[in-house]
Design an enzyme around this catalytic site. Structure first.
Site, PDB file in Angstrom:
ATOM      1  N   LYS A  14       4.603  10.790  72.854  1.00 41.72           N
ATOM      2  CA  LYS A  14       4.623  11.507  71.569  1.00 41.72           C
ATOM      3  C   LYS A  14       5.572  12.703  71.616  1.00 41.72           C
ATOM      4  O   LYS A  14       6.427  12.857  70.749  1.00 41.72           O
ATOM      5  CB  LYS A  14       3.223  12.012  71.194  1.00 41.72           C
ATOM      6  CG  LYS A  14       2.206  10.933  70.935  1.00 41.72           C
ATOM      7  CD  LYS A  14       0.900  11.498  70.384  1.00 41.72           C
ATOM      8  CE  LYS A  14       0.201  12.467  71.314  1.00 41.72           C
ATOM      9  NZ  LYS A  14      -0.343  11.849  72.549  1.00 41.72           N
ATOM     10  N   ARG A  89      -7.093  14.604  65.593  1.00 37.76           N
ATOM     11  CA  ARG A  89      -7.523  13.933  66.800  1.00 37.76           C
ATOM     12  C   ARG A  89      -8.972  13.479  66.716  1.00 37.76           C
ATOM     13  O   ARG A  89      -9.477  12.878  67.661  1.00 37.76           O
ATOM     14  CB  ARG A  89      -7.418  14.931  67.949  1.00 37.76           C
ATOM     15  CG  ARG A  89      -6.561  14.495  69.121  1.00 37.76           C
ATOM     16  CD  ARG A  89      -6.697  15.614  70.134  1.00 37.76           C
ATOM     17  NE  ARG A  89      -5.998  15.454  71.359  1.00 37.76           N
ATOM     18  CZ  ARG A  89      -4.723  15.746  71.579  1.00 37.76           C
ATOM     19  NH1 ARG A  89      -3.958  16.118  70.592  1.00 37.76           N
ATOM     20  NH2 ARG A  89      -4.225  15.640  72.782  1.00 37.76           N
ATOM     21  N   ARG A 128       4.755  13.856  85.253  1.00 40.52           N
ATOM     22  CA  ARG A 128       5.280  14.635  84.133  1.00 40.52           C
ATOM     23  C   ARG A 128       5.522  16.102  84.500  1.00 40.52           C
ATOM     24  O   ARG A 128       4.701  16.743  85.152  1.00 40.52           O
ATOM     25  CB  ARG A 128       4.311  14.569  82.950  1.00 40.52           C
ATOM     26  CG  ARG A 128       4.752  15.460  81.795  1.00 40.52           C
ATOM     27  CD  ARG A 128       4.224  14.987  80.489  1.00 40.52           C
ATOM     28  NE  ARG A 128       2.838  15.349  80.274  1.00 40.52           N
ATOM     29  CZ  ARG A 128       2.189  15.067  79.150  1.00 40.52           C
ATOM     30  NH1 ARG A 128       2.795  14.410  78.174  1.00 40.52           N
ATOM     31  NH2 ARG A 128       0.934  15.425  79.011  1.00 40.52           N
ATOM     32  N   ARG A 161       1.778  20.763  83.808  1.00 38.51           N
ATOM     33  CA  ARG A 161       0.673  21.281  83.009  1.00 38.51           C
ATOM     34  C   ARG A 161      -0.624  21.280  83.801  1.00 38.51           C
ATOM     35  O   ARG A 161      -0.880  20.357  84.564  1.00 38.51           O
ATOM     36  CB  ARG A 161       0.500  20.412  81.752  1.00 38.51           C
ATOM     37  CG  ARG A 161       1.281  20.915  80.566  1.00 38.51           C
ATOM     38  CD  ARG A 161       1.351  19.892  79.453  1.00 38.51           C
ATOM     39  NE  ARG A 161       0.044  19.355  79.072  1.00 38.51           N
ATOM     40  CZ  ARG A 161      -0.124  18.502  78.077  1.00 38.51           C
ATOM     41  NH1 ARG A 161       0.918  18.102  77.348  1.00 38.51           N
ATOM     42  NH2 ARG A 161      -1.315  18.046  77.792  1.00 38.51           N
ATOM     43  N   ARG A 172      -9.297  13.323  79.114  1.00 40.58           N
ATOM     44  CA  ARG A 172      -8.454  13.202  77.914  1.00 40.58           C
ATOM     45  C   ARG A 172      -8.397  11.768  77.417  1.00 40.58           C
ATOM     46  O   ARG A 172      -8.463  11.515  76.216  1.00 40.58           O
ATOM     47  CB  ARG A 172      -7.045  13.720  78.212  1.00 40.58           C
ATOM     48  CG  ARG A 172      -6.967  15.236  78.155  1.00 40.58           C
ATOM     49  CD  ARG A 172      -5.877  15.786  79.024  1.00 40.58           C
ATOM     50  NE  ARG A 172      -4.543  15.370  78.593  1.00 40.58           N
ATOM     51  CZ  ARG A 172      -3.488  15.336  79.410  1.00 40.58           C
ATOM     52  NH1 ARG A 172      -3.612  15.694  80.664  1.00 40.58           N
ATOM     53  NH2 ARG A 172      -2.324  14.971  78.945  1.00 40.58           N
TER      54      ARG A 172
END
Ligand code: ADP
Ligand code: ZN
Length: 217
Positions: A14, A89, A128, A161, A172
């Protein structure tokens, strides 16, 4: 007019695709995750309130999130379209958003869903790295920056992160399936949903998204 919601599980891409869509179609990229991370980095009252929840992979309350989005969407730069990334969400957020969209005359007219299998998401999240300054994301295995550890876009140092660890990711992903995936039917019933494969090459997906957005703009 492109009033867009970008959906998909964590790690689907995203954020990566939001950056060029916002640029190419000249609409603001509104990422609730980025807004929450900025609040945490600045040490504001909101930031301190949500820190534990966000870092553990859990969702911020619908009330706080909706208030933040309503504020942002009411700003003048959203009058000619917007790209929402990470919101809504939950079903209550989607319902509140429908109401606020009507109230401020900025209802959504397109929902892009980037799907991706769990095993790919887990690999991507582990590699990431993100830029805390401009929000660009990279991957140490599949989307390396030109200079190791440095953002291609703005030169800032990249970070991992706090919620990109195996434990928070599990939370998540579970939250995604439980609370967010039901929104796909919500938008499908309204005829707004367009599905894309997040597991295809970034360039292929970009071409497919561009074709649809050009037709809809
Ligand atoms: P990702 O899609 O990679 O999981 P985001 O950057 O969109 O991550 O969001 C990071 C975190 O910010 C979420 O795990 C959650 O704690 C919080 N958050 C972001 N958007 C929302 C939202 N719409 N409602 C509740 N919490 C949110
Ligand atoms: Zn950057």
């Amino acid at each position: 007019m492109l009033n867009i919601i970008l959906m998909g599980p964590p790690g689907a891409g995203k954020g990566t695709h939001a950056v060029w869509i916002a640029k190419d179609f000249n609409i603001p990229h509104i990422s609730t995750g980025d807004m929450f991370r900025e609040a945490m980095a600045s040490g504001s009252e909101l930031g301190n309130k949500i820190k534990e929840v966000v870092n553990s992979g859990n969702l911020v309350s619908d009330e706080l999130t909706c208030a933040l989005v309503k504020d942002r969407l009411s700003q003048p730069d959203c009058a000619n379209g917007y790209l929402l990334d990470g919101f809504p969400r939950t079903i209550p957020q989607a319902e509140a958003f429908k109401k606020m969209g009507e109230e401020i005359g900025r209802g959504v007219n397109l929902v892009l869903n980037i799907g991706c299998p769990d095993e790919i998401l887990i690999q991507r999240i582990a590699g990431r790295r993100v830029c805390p300054q401009c929000g660009a994301s990279f991957n140490v295995n599949t989307m390396k920056p030109k200079v190791e550890g440095i953002c291609d876009e703005c030169g800032h140092e990249l970070i991992q992160r706090k919620d990109d660890n195996a434990e928070s990711f599990k939370v998540r992903l579970a939250n995604y399936y439980k609370s967010t995936a039901p929104l796909l039917d919500f938008y499908k019933e309204q005829g707004l949903l367009a599905d894309f494969d997040g597991n295809s090459e970034a360039a292929t997906l970009k071409a497919e998204l561009t074709a649809l957005l050009e037709a809809k703009k």
